[in-house]
Design a protein around this motif. Structure first.
Motif, PDB file in Angstrom:
ATOM      1  N   LEU A 161      14.811  42.066  60.067  1.00 56.35           N
ATOM      2  CA  LEU A 161      13.419  42.423  60.344  1.00 56.35           C
ATOM      3  C   LEU A 161      12.625  41.176  60.665  1.00 56.35           C
ATOM      4  O   LEU A 161      12.610  40.231  59.874  1.00 56.35           O
ATOM      5  CB  LEU A 161      12.854  43.123  59.098  1.00 56.35           C
ATOM      6  CG  LEU A 161      11.475  43.706  59.150  1.00 56.35           C
ATOM      7  CD1 LEU A 161      11.431  44.869  60.125  1.00 56.35           C
ATOM      8  CD2 LEU A 161      11.086  44.204  57.768  1.00 56.35           C
ATOM      9  N   ILE A 196       9.474  39.161  60.635  1.00 51.96           N
ATOM     10  CA  ILE A 196       8.248  39.241  59.827  1.00 51.96           C
ATOM     11  C   ILE A 196       7.129  38.374  60.393  1.00 51.96           C
ATOM     12  O   ILE A 196       6.069  38.243  59.796  1.00 51.96           O
ATOM     13  CB  ILE A 196       8.516  38.879  58.343  1.00 51.96           C
ATOM     14  CG1 ILE A 196       9.080  37.475  58.213  1.00 51.96           C
ATOM     15  CG2 ILE A 196       9.425  39.913  57.709  1.00 51.96           C
ATOM     16  CD1 ILE A 196       9.161  36.981  56.786  1.00 51.96           C
ATOM     17  N   LYS A 217      16.845  42.888  55.153  1.00 49.19           N
ATOM     18  CA  LYS A 217      16.336  43.816  54.142  1.00 49.19           C
ATOM     19  C   LYS A 217      17.180  45.079  54.155  1.00 49.19           C
ATOM     20  O   LYS A 217      17.799  45.404  55.154  1.00 49.19           O
ATOM     21  CB  LYS A 217      14.884  44.195  54.442  1.00 49.19           C
ATOM     22  CG  LYS A 217      13.880  43.072  54.243  1.00 49.19           C
ATOM     23  CD  LYS A 217      12.472  43.607  54.453  1.00 49.19           C
ATOM     24  CE  LYS A 217      11.428  42.598  54.090  1.00 49.19           C
ATOM     25  NZ  LYS A 217      11.092  42.594  52.686  1.00 49.19           N
ATOM     26  N   SER A 269      13.451  49.071  52.116  1.00 51.99           N
ATOM     27  CA  SER A 269      12.493  47.961  52.114  1.00 51.99           C
ATOM     28  C   SER A 269      11.922  47.736  53.512  1.00 51.99           C
ATOM     29  O   SER A 269      10.739  47.449  53.670  1.00 51.99           O
ATOM     30  CB  SER A 269      13.151  46.671  51.624  1.00 51.99           C
ATOM     31  OG  SER A 269      13.528  46.794  50.283  1.00 51.99           O
ATOM     32  N   ALA A 270      12.770  47.859  54.515  1.00 50.66           N
ATOM     33  CA  ALA A 270      12.316  47.690  55.898  1.00 50.66           C
ATOM     34  C   ALA A 270      11.310  48.780  56.266  1.00 50.66           C
ATOM     35  O   ALA A 270      10.278  48.497  56.878  1.00 50.66           O
ATOM     36  CB  ALA A 270      13.506  47.716  56.853  1.00 50.66           C
ATOM     37  N   ASN A 293       9.395  50.465  54.161  1.00 52.95           N
ATOM     38  CA  ASN A 293       8.166  50.177  53.414  1.00 52.95           C
ATOM     39  C   ASN A 293       7.358  49.070  54.076  1.00 52.95           C
ATOM     40  O   ASN A 293       6.127  49.164  54.184  1.00 52.95           O
ATOM     41  CB  ASN A 293       8.486  49.796  51.963  1.00 52.95           C
ATOM     42  CG  ASN A 293       8.966  50.973  51.154  1.00 52.95           C
ATOM     43  OD1 ASN A 293       8.739  52.124  51.507  1.00 52.95           O
ATOM     44  ND2 ASN A 293       9.654  50.688  50.063  1.00 52.95           N
ATOM     45  N   TYR A 294       8.039  48.020  54.519  1.00 51.48           N
ATOM     46  CA  TYR A 294       7.356  46.911  55.189  1.00 51.48           C
ATOM     47  C   TYR A 294       6.675  47.400  56.466  1.00 51.48           C
ATOM     48  O   TYR A 294       5.509  47.092  56.718  1.00 51.48           O
ATOM     49  CB  TYR A 294       8.356  45.790  55.518  1.00 51.48           C
ATOM     50  CG  TYR A 294       7.753  44.673  56.305  1.00 51.48           C
ATOM     51  CD1 TYR A 294       7.043  43.656  55.680  1.00 51.48           C
ATOM     52  CD2 TYR A 294       7.878  44.627  57.696  1.00 51.48           C
ATOM     53  CE1 TYR A 294       6.469  42.623  56.409  1.00 51.48           C
ATOM     54  CE2 TYR A 294       7.309  43.608  58.436  1.00 51.48           C
ATOM     55  CZ  TYR A 294       6.605  42.614  57.787  1.00 51.48           C
ATOM     56  OH  TYR A 294       6.034  41.600  58.532  1.00 51.48           O
ATOM     57  N   LEU A 295       7.407  48.171  57.271  1.00 51.32           N
ATOM     58  CA  LEU A 295       6.851  48.665  58.530  1.00 51.32           C
ATOM     59  C   LEU A 295       5.695  49.644  58.300  1.00 51.32           C
ATOM     60  O   LEU A 295       4.712  49.643  59.042  1.00 51.32           O
ATOM     61  CB  LEU A 295       7.947  49.319  59.375  1.00 51.32           C
ATOM     62  CG  LEU A 295       8.976  48.354  59.958  1.00 51.32           C
ATOM     63  CD1 LEU A 295      10.113  49.119  60.618  1.00 51.32           C
ATOM     64  CD2 LEU A 295       8.335  47.394  60.939  1.00 51.32           C
ATOM     65  N   ALA A 313       3.621  49.557  55.780  1.00 46.24           N
ATOM     66  CA  ALA A 313       2.477  48.733  55.387  1.00 46.24           C
ATOM     67  C   ALA A 313       1.838  48.093  56.623  1.00 46.24           C
ATOM     68  O   ALA A 313       0.607  48.056  56.752  1.00 46.24           O
ATOM     69  CB  ALA A 313       2.905  47.655  54.385  1.00 46.24           C
ATOM     70  N   ARG A 314       2.677  47.602  57.533  1.00 49.46           N
ATOM     71  CA  ARG A 314       2.165  47.023  58.782  1.00 49.46           C
ATOM     72  C   ARG A 314       1.466  48.087  59.617  1.00 49.46           C
ATOM     73  O   ARG A 314       0.451  47.825  60.245  1.00 49.46           O
ATOM     74  CB  ARG A 314       3.319  46.409  59.595  1.00 49.46           C
ATOM     75  CG  ARG A 314       3.935  45.191  58.993  1.00 49.46           C
ATOM     76  CD  ARG A 314       3.129  43.930  59.205  1.00 49.46           C
ATOM     77  NE  ARG A 314       3.052  43.624  60.622  1.00 49.46           N
ATOM     78  CZ  ARG A 314       1.947  43.223  61.226  1.00 49.46           C
ATOM     79  NH1 ARG A 314       0.838  43.059  60.566  1.00 49.46           N
ATOM     80  NH2 ARG A 314       1.948  42.965  62.516  1.00 49.46           N
TER      81      ARG A 314
END
Length: 140
Positions: free
Chosen positions: A77, A79, A87, A91-92, A94-96, A98-99
């Motif tokens: 990923l 960042i 990740k 987790s990936a 969740n990160y995306l 949030a973005r």
């Protein structure tokens, strides 16, 4: 209203039009990023459901290679700032997500600024029309 004031109003209008154009461009960029993030999230979710699958990998210039995904345990990923992290799929996602929320906030902010600039442009146009009518009636 003097000629100097009319020139100032015209300059303000030109600056507002430029600002409005920049906001429109930013809004378009944010929509593209939003679509890309949403697509990535959906792809990761489907990959999670079916970790071994066939897919096409873009090579550039509209060229693709067919390949098999044998495992979806880890995702690389980006960042930002040229840094990528490995990740797990959850987790990936969740990160995306949030973005995605950050992008939606930026999009709302940009849209509000664009609407404000549009209203100010309309007010400026009304002032210019009033100025032109006043100058016609005083010269006629």
């Amino acid at each position: 209203m003097s000629e100097e004031q009319a020139q100032q109003l015209l300059q303000q209008m030109q600056m507002l039009e430029s600002y409005f154009g920049e906001l429109s461009q930013r809004e378009g960029t944010l929509y593209n990023i939003l679509r890309e993030a949403t697509s990535a999230i959906e792809s990761l979710k489907s990959l999670k459901e079916k970790p071994t699958s066939e897919t096409l990998v873009p090579l550039g210039m509209g060229t693709f290679a067919q390949t098999k995904i044998s495992s979806a345990d880890k995702i690389v990923l980006n960042i930002g700032a040229g840094i990528s992290m490995e990740k797990d799929v959850d987790s990936a996602i969740n990160y995306l997500e949030a973005r995605l929320k950050e992008i939606e906030v930026a999009l709302q902010d940009t849209s509000a600024k664009k609407q404000d600039a549009s209203m100010r442009l309309e007010q400026g146009k009304e002032q210019m029309n009033q100025l032109m009518m006043a100058s016609r009636s005083s010269s006629g």
